[in-house]
Design a protein around this motif. Structure first.
Motif, mmCIF file in Angstrom:
data_model
loop_
_atom_site.group_PDB
_atom_site.id
_atom_site.type_symbol
_atom_site.label_atom_id
_atom_site.label_comp_id
_atom_site.label_asym_id
_atom_site.label_seq_id
_atom_site.Cartn_x
_atom_site.Cartn_y
_atom_site.Cartn_z
ATOM 1 N N THR A 24 0.836 -1.196 0.000
ATOM 2 C CA THR A 24 0.000 0.000 0.000
ATOM 3 C C THR A 24 0.871 1.246 0.000
ATOM 4 O O THR A 24 2.061 1.186 0.303
ATOM 5 N N GLY A 25 0.267 2.351 -0.324
ATOM 6 C CA GLY A 25 0.930 3.649 -0.246
ATOM 7 C C GLY A 25 2.240 3.705 -1.006
ATOM 8 O O GLY A 25 2.361 3.229 -2.127
ATOM 9 N N ILE A 26 3.236 4.282 -0.350
ATOM 10 C CA ILE A 26 4.528 4.510 -0.987
ATOM 11 C C ILE A 26 5.251 3.205 -1.310
ATOM 12 O O ILE A 26 5.998 3.126 -2.285
ATOM 13 N N VAL A 27 5.004 2.157 -0.539
ATOM 14 C CA VAL A 27 5.615 0.855 -0.819
ATOM 15 C C VAL A 27 5.096 0.351 -2.166
ATOM 16 O O VAL A 27 5.870 -0.113 -3.006
ATOM 17 N N LYS A 28 3.809 0.464 -2.394
ATOM 18 C CA LYS A 28 3.235 0.041 -3.671
ATOM 19 C C LYS A 28 3.775 0.919 -4.801
ATOM 20 O O LYS A 28 4.113 0.416 -5.874
ATOM 21 N N GLU A 29 3.874 2.215 -4.558
ATOM 22 C CA GLU A 29 4.417 3.129 -5.578
ATOM 23 C C GLU A 29 5.818 2.705 -6.010
ATOM 24 O O GLU A 29 6.136 2.675 -7.196
ATOM 25 N N ARG A 30 6.664 2.410 -5.036
ATOM 26 C CA ARG A 30 8.033 2.043 -5.394
ATOM 27 C C ARG A 30 8.089 0.680 -6.069
ATOM 28 O O ARG A 30 8.893 0.465 -6.973
ATOM 29 N N MET A 31 7.235 -0.247 -5.672
ATOM 30 C CA MET A 31 7.224 -1.558 -6.313
ATOM 31 C C MET A 31 6.771 -1.440 -7.769
ATOM 32 O O MET A 31 7.323 -2.098 -8.654
ATOM 33 N N VAL A 32 5.790 -0.610 -8.028
ATOM 34 C CA VAL A 32 5.325 -0.389 -9.397
ATOM 35 C C VAL A 32 6.434 0.291 -10.211
ATOM 36 O O VAL A 32 6.692 -0.090 -11.364
ATOM 37 N N ALA A 33 7.132 1.268 -9.618
ATOM 38 C CA ALA A 33 8.232 1.947 -10.319
ATOM 39 C C ALA A 33 9.357 0.973 -10.650
ATOM 40 O O ALA A 33 9.889 0.970 -11.768
ATOM 41 N N MET A 34 9.719 0.131 -9.686
ATOM 42 C CA MET A 34 10.786 -0.846 -9.924
ATOM 43 C C MET A 34 10.384 -1.839 -11.013
ATOM 44 O O MET A 34 11.192 -2.207 -11.863
ATOM 45 N N SER A 35 9.136 -2.261 -10.995
ATOM 46 C CA SER A 35 8.654 -3.181 -12.029
ATOM 47 C C SER A 35 8.678 -2.522 -13.405
ATOM 48 O O SER A 35 9.035 -3.168 -14.398
ATOM 49 N N ALA A 36 8.311 -1.246 -13.470
ATOM 50 C CA ALA A 36 8.338 -0.527 -14.747
ATOM 51 C C ALA A 36 9.761 -0.456 -15.289
ATOM 52 O O ALA A 36 9.994 -0.671 -16.493
ATOM 53 N N MET A 37 10.734 -0.189 -14.397
ATOM 54 C CA MET A 37 12.128 -0.152 -14.848
ATOM 55 C C MET A 37 12.582 -1.537 -15.300
ATOM 56 O O MET A 37 13.268 -1.659 -16.321
ATOM 57 N N GLY A 38 12.207 -2.553 -14.568
ATOM 58 C CA GLY A 38 12.559 -3.917 -14.953
ATOM 59 C C GLY A 38 11.971 -4.285 -16.307
ATOM 60 O O GLY A 38 12.642 -4.905 -17.141
ATOM 61 N N ASP A 39 10.732 -3.890 -16.547
ATOM 62 C CA ASP A 39 10.095 -4.163 -17.833
ATOM 63 C C ASP A 39 10.817 -3.427 -18.963
ATOM 64 O O ASP A 39 10.967 -3.963 -20.063
ATOM 65 N N ALA A 40 11.275 -2.195 -18.691
ATOM 66 C CA ALA A 40 12.007 -1.436 -19.709
ATOM 67 C C ALA A 40 13.321 -2.128 -20.056
ATOM 68 O O ALA A 40 13.685 -2.233 -21.233
ATOM 69 N N VAL A 41 14.025 -2.609 -19.043
ATOM 70 C CA VAL A 41 15.281 -3.325 -19.274
ATOM 71 C C VAL A 41 15.007 -4.588 -20.092
ATOM 72 O O VAL A 41 15.694 -4.865 -21.080
ATOM 73 N N LYS A 42 13.988 -5.343 -19.701
ATOM 74 C CA LYS A 42 13.654 -6.581 -20.412
ATOM 75 C C LYS A 42 13.239 -6.312 -21.862
ATOM 76 O O LYS A 42 13.491 -7.137 -22.736
ATOM 77 N N ALA A 43 12.611 -5.169 -22.112
ATOM 78 C CA ALA A 43 12.154 -4.850 -23.463
ATOM 79 C C ALA A 43 13.312 -4.593 -24.422
ATOM 80 O O ALA A 43 13.211 -4.906 -25.609
ATOM 81 N N ILE A 44 14.416 -4.036 -23.909
ATOM 82 C CA ILE A 44 15.525 -3.710 -24.817
ATOM 83 C C ILE A 44 16.706 -4.660 -24.718
ATOM 84 O O ILE A 44 17.579 -4.643 -25.591
ATOM 85 N N ALA A 45 16.744 -5.511 -23.711
ATOM 86 C CA ALA A 45 17.864 -6.445 -23.562
ATOM 87 C C ALA A 45 18.083 -7.306 -24.812
ATOM 88 O O ALA A 45 19.237 -7.480 -25.230
#
Length: 189
Positions: free
Chosen positions: A21-42
């Protein structure tokens, strides 16, 4: 192409982090978005997919939007909860975490600028990024750096990174993520 894939990734990440919840969820979503970006271009960086500079630039910009102070703001002191993957070490070694977050920001900006440079193997017949950067002095383990052989140099600025092959800068982005995860991320619970 990548914005739709990343949007789906962010949406699925939000669902995957139930209990946060809250900021913990925000950071988890942000980290997942970065991970997805890395996976998309790897796959592009390893030559397994066609290289697309615009997709690389968009992924780098997405990573950059979540790095630096945008990242550190998502980790207020002692904010770990049961749904989080963060180790207490993040607050115990805040200076290292902050430096890694800033390094990721610089490297992601450098990757966006280097996107038009393409891969090291396609740049004027250059065999690797080490030849461009002055030979063996900066060479590291190719396996450690995603095959590029470039050692991550925390003192490099955007301008220097902009002159490098995109795959060499991508390796620096990836190594920074890995270094941070090793120090500060727990395994999935």
């Amino acid at each position: 192409m990548i914005p739709a894939a990343l949007a789906i990734g962010v949406a699925s990440a939000a669902l995957a982090h139930t209990g946060a919840t809250g900021i913990v969820k925000e950071r988890m979503v942000a980290m997942s978005a970065m991970g997805d970006a890395v996976k998309a271009i790897a796959p592009m960086m390893s030559g397994e997919a066609a290289y697309d500079a615009e997709v690389v630039r968009e992924a780098a910009e997405l990573i950059g939007s979540h790095a630096g102070s945008a990242m550190t703001e998502l980790f207020p002191e002692n904010n770990e909860n049961a749904a989080s993957y963060v180790k207490d070490a993040i607050w115990e070694d805040w200076d290292t975490f902050t430096e890694l977050a800033e390094r990721l920001h610089t490297y992601s900006e450098g990757l966006a600028l280097a996107a038009d440079n393409g891969l090291a193997s396609s740049r004027n017949g250059m065999a690797d990024a080490g030849a461009m950067m002055g030979g063996d002095a900066m060479m590291g383990s190719g396996d450690m750096m995603g095959g590029s052989g470039m050692m991550a140099d925390a003192t490099m600025g955007r301008e220097e990174l902009a002159e490098m092959p995109a795959d060499a800068v991508f390796a620096m982005v990836s190594e920074t993520c890995s270094s941070c995860h090793t120090r500060f991320r727990t395994e999935a619970k």
